[in-house]
Design an enzyme around this catalytic site. Structure first.
Site, PDB file in Angstrom:
ATOM      1  N   SER A 227    -110.882 -35.394 -44.648  1.00  8.99           N
ATOM      2  CA  SER A 227    -111.486 -35.641 -45.562  1.00  8.99           C
ATOM      3  C   SER A 227    -112.460 -37.161 -45.407  1.00  8.99           C
ATOM      4  O   SER A 227    -111.784 -37.728 -44.636  1.00  8.99           O
ATOM      5  CB  SER A 227    -111.007 -35.912 -47.233  1.00  8.99           C
ATOM      6  OG  SER A 227    -111.698 -36.455 -48.008  1.00  8.99           O
TER       7      SER A 227
ATOM      8  N   TYR B 244    -103.340 -39.237 -51.864  1.00  6.30           N
ATOM      9  CA  TYR B 244    -104.072 -38.106 -51.300  1.00  6.30           C
ATOM     10  C   TYR B 244    -104.882 -38.301 -50.037  1.00  6.30           C
ATOM     11  O   TYR B 244    -104.635 -37.870 -49.049  1.00  6.30           O
ATOM     12  CB  TYR B 244    -104.958 -37.440 -52.189  1.00  6.30           C
ATOM     13  CG  TYR B 244    -105.829 -36.424 -51.690  1.00  6.30           C
ATOM     14  CD1 TYR B 244    -105.411 -35.259 -51.360  1.00  6.30           C
ATOM     15  CD2 TYR B 244    -107.211 -36.948 -51.473  1.00  6.30           C
ATOM     16  CE1 TYR B 244    -106.460 -34.422 -50.803  1.00  6.30           C
ATOM     17  CE2 TYR B 244    -108.108 -36.063 -50.585  1.00  6.30           C
ATOM     18  CZ  TYR B 244    -107.853 -34.814 -50.416  1.00  6.30           C
ATOM     19  OH  TYR B 244    -108.684 -33.761 -49.812  1.00  6.30           O
TER      20      TYR B 244
ATOM     21  N   LYS C 264    -103.970 -37.469 -45.887  1.00  2.00           N
ATOM     22  CA  LYS C 264    -105.030 -36.837 -45.046  1.00  2.00           C
ATOM     23  C   LYS C 264    -104.960 -37.457 -43.650  1.00  2.00           C
ATOM     24  O   LYS C 264    -104.994 -37.231 -42.533  1.00  2.00           O
ATOM     25  CB  LYS C 264    -106.609 -36.885 -45.565  1.00  2.00           C
ATOM     26  CG  LYS C 264    -106.732 -36.008 -46.756  1.00  2.00           C
ATOM     27  CD  LYS C 264    -106.299 -34.535 -46.164  1.00  2.00           C
ATOM     28  CE  LYS C 264    -106.306 -33.423 -47.136  1.00  2.00           C
ATOM     29  NZ  LYS C 264    -106.092 -32.036 -46.745  1.00  2.00           N
TER      30      LYS C 264
HETATM   31  P1  NAD Z   1    -107.963 -25.458 -53.174  1.00  2.00           P
HETATM   32  O1  NAD Z   1    -106.796 -25.865 -54.007  1.00  2.00           O
HETATM   33  O2  NAD Z   1    -108.771 -24.467 -53.898  1.00  2.00           O
HETATM   34  O3  NAD Z   1    -107.166 -24.712 -51.975  1.00  2.00           O
HETATM   35  C1  NAD Z   1    -105.810 -25.009 -51.235  1.00  2.00           C
HETATM   36  C2  NAD Z   1    -105.019 -23.908 -51.085  1.00  2.00           C
HETATM   37  O4  NAD Z   1    -103.743 -24.140 -50.760  1.00  2.00           O
HETATM   38  C3  NAD Z   1    -104.801 -23.344 -52.760  1.00  2.00           C
HETATM   39  O5  NAD Z   1    -105.089 -21.841 -52.722  1.00  2.00           O
HETATM   40  C4  NAD Z   1    -103.241 -23.539 -52.915  1.00  2.00           C
HETATM   41  O6  NAD Z   1    -102.679 -22.232 -53.589  1.00  2.00           O
HETATM   42  C5  NAD Z   1    -102.531 -23.596 -51.433  1.00  2.00           C
HETATM   43  N1  NAD Z   1    -101.420 -24.344 -51.573  1.00  2.00           N
HETATM   44  C6  NAD Z   1    -101.133 -25.580 -52.079  1.00  2.00           C
HETATM   45  N2  NAD Z   1    -100.109 -26.069 -51.627  1.00  2.00           N
HETATM   46  C7  NAD Z   1     -99.623 -24.978 -50.900  1.00  2.00           C
HETATM   47  C8  NAD Z   1     -98.382 -24.592 -50.331  1.00  2.00           C
HETATM   48  N3  NAD Z   1     -97.079 -25.598 -50.257  1.00  2.00           N
HETATM   49  N4  NAD Z   1     -97.907 -23.637 -49.532  1.00  2.00           N
HETATM   50  C9  NAD Z   1     -99.140 -22.497 -49.396  1.00  2.00           C
HETATM   51  N5  NAD Z   1    -100.192 -22.884 -50.090  1.00  2.00           N
HETATM   52  C10 NAD Z   1    -100.603 -23.808 -50.767  1.00  2.00           C
HETATM   53  O7  NAD Z   1    -108.633 -26.478 -52.308  1.00  2.00           O
HETATM   54  P2  NAD Z   1    -109.868 -26.600 -51.238  1.00  2.00           P
HETATM   55  O8  NAD Z   1    -111.077 -27.354 -51.894  1.00  2.00           O
HETATM   56  O9  NAD Z   1    -110.183 -25.192 -50.992  1.00  2.00           O
HETATM   57  O10 NAD Z   1    -109.455 -27.451 -50.147  1.00  2.00           O
HETATM   58  C11 NAD Z   1    -108.857 -27.043 -49.018  1.00  2.00           C
HETATM   59  C12 NAD Z   1    -108.441 -28.022 -48.099  1.00  2.00           C
HETATM   60  O11 NAD Z   1    -109.641 -29.034 -47.980  1.00  2.00           O
HETATM   61  C13 NAD Z   1    -107.303 -28.983 -48.892  1.00  2.00           C
HETATM   62  O12 NAD Z   1    -106.480 -29.467 -47.728  1.00  2.00           O
HETATM   63  C14 NAD Z   1    -108.087 -30.285 -49.441  1.00  2.00           C
HETATM   64  O13 NAD Z   1    -107.318 -31.473 -49.293  1.00  2.00           O
HETATM   65  C15 NAD Z   1    -109.163 -30.418 -48.199  1.00  2.00           C
HETATM   66  N6  NAD Z   1    -110.517 -30.999 -48.704  1.00  2.00           N
HETATM   67  C16 NAD Z   1    -110.947 -30.615 -49.931  1.00  2.00           C
HETATM   68  C17 NAD Z   1    -112.126 -31.142 -50.288  1.00  2.00           C
HETATM   69  C18 NAD Z   1    -112.850 -30.605 -51.659  1.00  2.00           C
HETATM   70  O14 NAD Z   1    -113.765 -31.496 -52.232  1.00  2.00           O
HETATM   71  N7  NAD Z   1    -112.770 -29.372 -52.062  1.00  2.00           N
HETATM   72  C19 NAD Z   1    -112.609 -32.345 -49.634  1.00  2.00           C
HETATM   73  C20 NAD Z   1    -111.983 -32.942 -48.496  1.00  2.00           C
HETATM   74  C21 NAD Z   1    -110.984 -32.123 -48.074  1.00  2.00           C
HETATM   75  N1  UFG Z   2    -119.299 -38.329 -61.125  1.00  3.27           N
HETATM   76  C1  UFG Z   2    -119.771 -38.564 -62.423  1.00  3.27           C
HETATM   77  N2  UFG Z   2    -119.195 -37.826 -63.433  1.00  3.27           N
HETATM   78  C2  UFG Z   2    -118.177 -36.862 -63.183  1.00  3.27           C
HETATM   79  C3  UFG Z   2    -117.553 -36.544 -62.082  1.00  3.27           C
HETATM   80  C4  UFG Z   2    -118.018 -37.391 -60.770  1.00  3.27           C
HETATM   81  O1  UFG Z   2    -120.610 -39.349 -62.374  1.00  3.27           O
HETATM   82  O2  UFG Z   2    -117.416 -36.264 -64.127  1.00  3.27           O
HETATM   83  C5  UFG Z   2    -119.757 -38.975 -60.039  1.00  3.27           C
HETATM   84  C6  UFG Z   2    -118.778 -39.772 -59.257  1.00  3.27           C
HETATM   85  O3  UFG Z   2    -118.816 -41.055 -59.714  1.00  3.27           O
HETATM   86  C7  UFG Z   2    -119.424 -39.929 -57.766  1.00  3.27           C
HETATM   87  C8  UFG Z   2    -120.007 -38.593 -57.855  1.00  3.27           C
HETATM   88  O4  UFG Z   2    -120.358 -38.118 -59.084  1.00  3.27           O
HETATM   89  O5  UFG Z   2    -120.379 -40.716 -57.599  1.00  3.27           O
HETATM   90  C9  UFG Z   2    -119.121 -37.560 -56.934  1.00  3.27           C
HETATM   91  O6  UFG Z   2    -117.903 -37.662 -57.556  1.00  3.27           O
HETATM   92  P1  UFG Z   2    -116.862 -36.491 -57.202  1.00  3.27           P
HETATM   93  O7  UFG Z   2    -115.404 -36.611 -57.960  1.00  3.27           O
HETATM   94  O8  UFG Z   2    -117.401 -34.978 -57.337  1.00  3.27           O
HETATM   95  O9  UFG Z   2    -116.482 -36.575 -55.622  1.00  3.27           O
HETATM   96  P2  UFG Z   2    -116.059 -37.842 -54.663  1.00  3.27           P
HETATM   97  O10 UFG Z   2    -117.009 -38.265 -53.857  1.00  3.27           O
HETATM   98  O11 UFG Z   2    -115.465 -38.994 -55.746  1.00  3.27           O
HETATM   99  O12 UFG Z   2    -114.802 -37.369 -54.349  1.00  3.27           O
HETATM  100  C10 UFG Z   2    -114.668 -36.122 -53.242  1.00  3.27           C
HETATM  101  C11 UFG Z   2    -113.393 -35.227 -53.118  1.00  3.27           C
HETATM  102  C12 UFG Z   2    -112.085 -36.044 -52.848  1.00  3.27           C
HETATM  103  C13 UFG Z   2    -112.831 -36.571 -51.449  1.00  3.27           C
HETATM  104  C14 UFG Z   2    -114.054 -37.359 -51.401  1.00  3.27           C
HETATM  105  C15 UFG Z   2    -114.381 -37.513 -49.911  1.00  3.27           C
HETATM  106  O13 UFG Z   2    -113.033 -34.992 -54.551  1.00  3.27           O
HETATM  107  O14 UFG Z   2    -111.025 -35.375 -52.657  1.00  3.27           O
HETATM  108  O15 UFG Z   2    -115.118 -36.542 -52.008  1.00  3.27           O
HETATM  109  O16 UFG Z   2    -115.569 -37.898 -49.793  1.00  3.27           O
HETATM  110  F1  UFG Z   2    -111.649 -37.365 -50.772  1.00  3.27           F
END
Ligand code: NAD
Ligand code: UFG
Length: 337
Positions: free
Chosen positions: A124, A149, A153
């Site tokens: 991330s 979190y 990572k």
């Molecule tokens: P998500 O929660 O939709 O998907 C994660 C999946 O992992 C889920 O289906 C959950 O059931 C499964 N899981 C969790 N713990 C588990 C375990 N112990 N064993 C087996 N399965 C398990 O999340 P996502 O948004 O698809 O994110 C996927 C990956 O990308 C994550 O590692 C997350 O940290 C990373 N990531 C997500 C974002 C974002 O904004 N969505 C940003 C940066 C990194």
């Molecule tokens: N925001 C609002 N109102 C809300 C939610 C968010 O104003 O209800 C704003 C936040 O202040 C920020 C922007 O919208 O300026 C984006 O916020 P998000 O929570 O959607 O995303 P972040 O950038 O804070 O975080 C995301 C993921 C994290 C990851 C990070 C890495 O949630 O897991 O991006 O870039 F680590």
């Protein structure tokens, strides 16, 4: 390639499975369904015409994990499984470290035991912390994370790099995602919010559907053009395509590569709100409230390395991201969650 996708029924995992299948790869999904549903397998089948194999297994369950490796001959692993809520990770750090670190180590041990050397890991942009100038470049390395979190990572990145150093035949691509949003154009898969959404897009979508009264804009006094936070939003289908390129790259190289996946452009909260209003055809109410603790003003990617190494460039703009997001949320009541 036969690829194990952990967390494959989740938001990013499910889109990646669709793109992998579309590119001719064989997908085996492992997920404990903590944050997703087995119905996603049906929907992947509807979209692609191929039903991926599925194991309901927890990466913390070593025996269950070993069974998956015994029954399949994988060439590569894409590791999505994990917990991802920043605020929750501050409240229950051990649970986060157990799942995201111990679970990952179990997986990496199994890969070692069964000779699977190609890995793509979900990292991330949060690993840059607030230490560097935008655009964030991979060569900056790891910054100071501000929550468990993010630290999980960073630790995964370090563990994987150490494993690659110890075994010159291994190959890993660590993808640092910026802000994935949007959904598949079919409206069948997307991010199903669980409780009150923390992230901007699911929250805006719930305002659009009338589930929430108004968006709280966290601060309009940042040093940005309109004062609200700026992020690099990337369409989840573009992100999924990047995984196909990354795993194919990993299979042909050795060593560790860290690669940003974003669009290289930053959009403010107000710009996203306006794009969503256009997508849903109505005005969306908002109130400016205090800044959210821990938020940074601006975050966007330098995308040169993804272009040079993977030949990857994001295609979809924020209008398309908001249209696809709205289509999915509008379709949610018809979907068997
Ligand atoms: P998500 O929660 O939709 O998907 C994660 C999946 O992992 C889920 O289906 C959950 O059931 C499964 N899981 C969790 N713990 C588990 C375990 N112990 N064993 C087996 N399965 C398990 O999340 P996502 O948004 O698809 O994110 C996927 C990956 O990308 C994550 O590692 C997350 O940290 C990373 N990531 C997500 C974002 C974002 O904004 N969505 C940003 C940066 C990194
Ligand atoms: N925001 C609002 N109102 C809300 C939610 C968010 O104003 O209800 C704003 C936040 O202040 C920020 C922007 O919208 O300026 C984006 O916020 P998000 O929570 O959607 O995303 P972040 O950038 O804070 O975080 C995301 C993921 C994290 C990851 C990070 C890495 O949630 O897991 O991006 O870039 F680590």
């Amino acid at each position: 390639m036969k690829i194990l996708v952990t967390g494959g029924t989740g938001y990013i995992g499910s889109h990646t499975c669709v793109e992998l299948i579309g590119s001719g790869h064989e997908v085996v999904i492992l997920d404990n369904l903590y944050n997703s549903s087995e119905n996603v397998i049906d929907r992947i089948e509807t979209i692609t015409g191929v039903r991926p194999a599925f194991y309901r297994t927890d990466i913390l369950d070593k025996e269950g994990l070993e069974k998956v490796f015994q029954e399949n001959d994988f060439e590569a692993v894409i590791h999505f499984a994990g917990y991802k809520a920043v605020g929750e990770s501050v409240a229950i750090p051990l649970t986060y470290y157990e799942n995201n670190i111990s679970g990952s180590i179990n997986l990496y041990q199994m890969m070692k035991k069964y000779g699977v050397r190609n890995l793509v890991f979900s990292s991330s942009a949060t690993v840059y912390g607030d230490d560097f100038e935008v655009p964030f470049k991979e060569e900056y390395g790891l910054g100071t994370t501000t929550n468990p979190y993010g630290t999980s990572k960073k630790m995964n990145e370090m563990i994987i790099t150490d494993m690659d150093n110890a075994d010159p035949e291994r190959s890993s691509v660590l993808l640092r995602y910026f802000n994935p949003i949007g959904a598949h154009s079919s409206g069948l898969i997307g991010e199903i919010p669980n409780g009150i959404p923390n992230n901007l897009l699911p929250y805006v979508a719930q305002v659009a559907s009338g589930q929430r009264e108004y968006l709280r804009v966290f601060g309009n006094d940042y040093d940005t053009p309109d004062g609200t936070g700026v992020r690099d939003y990337v369409h989840v289908v573009d992100l999924a395509r990047a995984h196909v390129k990354a795993i194919e790259y990993a299979a042909e190289h050795t060593g560790t590569e860290v690669i940003n996946i974003g669009t290289g452009k930053g959009y403010s909260v107000m710009q996203i709100l306006k794009a969503y209003e256009k997508a849903c055809g109505k005005e969306l109410p908002y109130k400016v409230v205090d800044r959210r603790p821990g938020d940074i003003a601006v975050c966007y990617a330098d995308t040169k390395k993804a272009e040079e190494l993977l030949g990857f460039k994001a295609e979809y703009d924020i209008d398309r991201m908001c249209e696809d997001s709205y289509r999915f949320y509008a379709n949610l009541e018809n979907i068997d969650k």
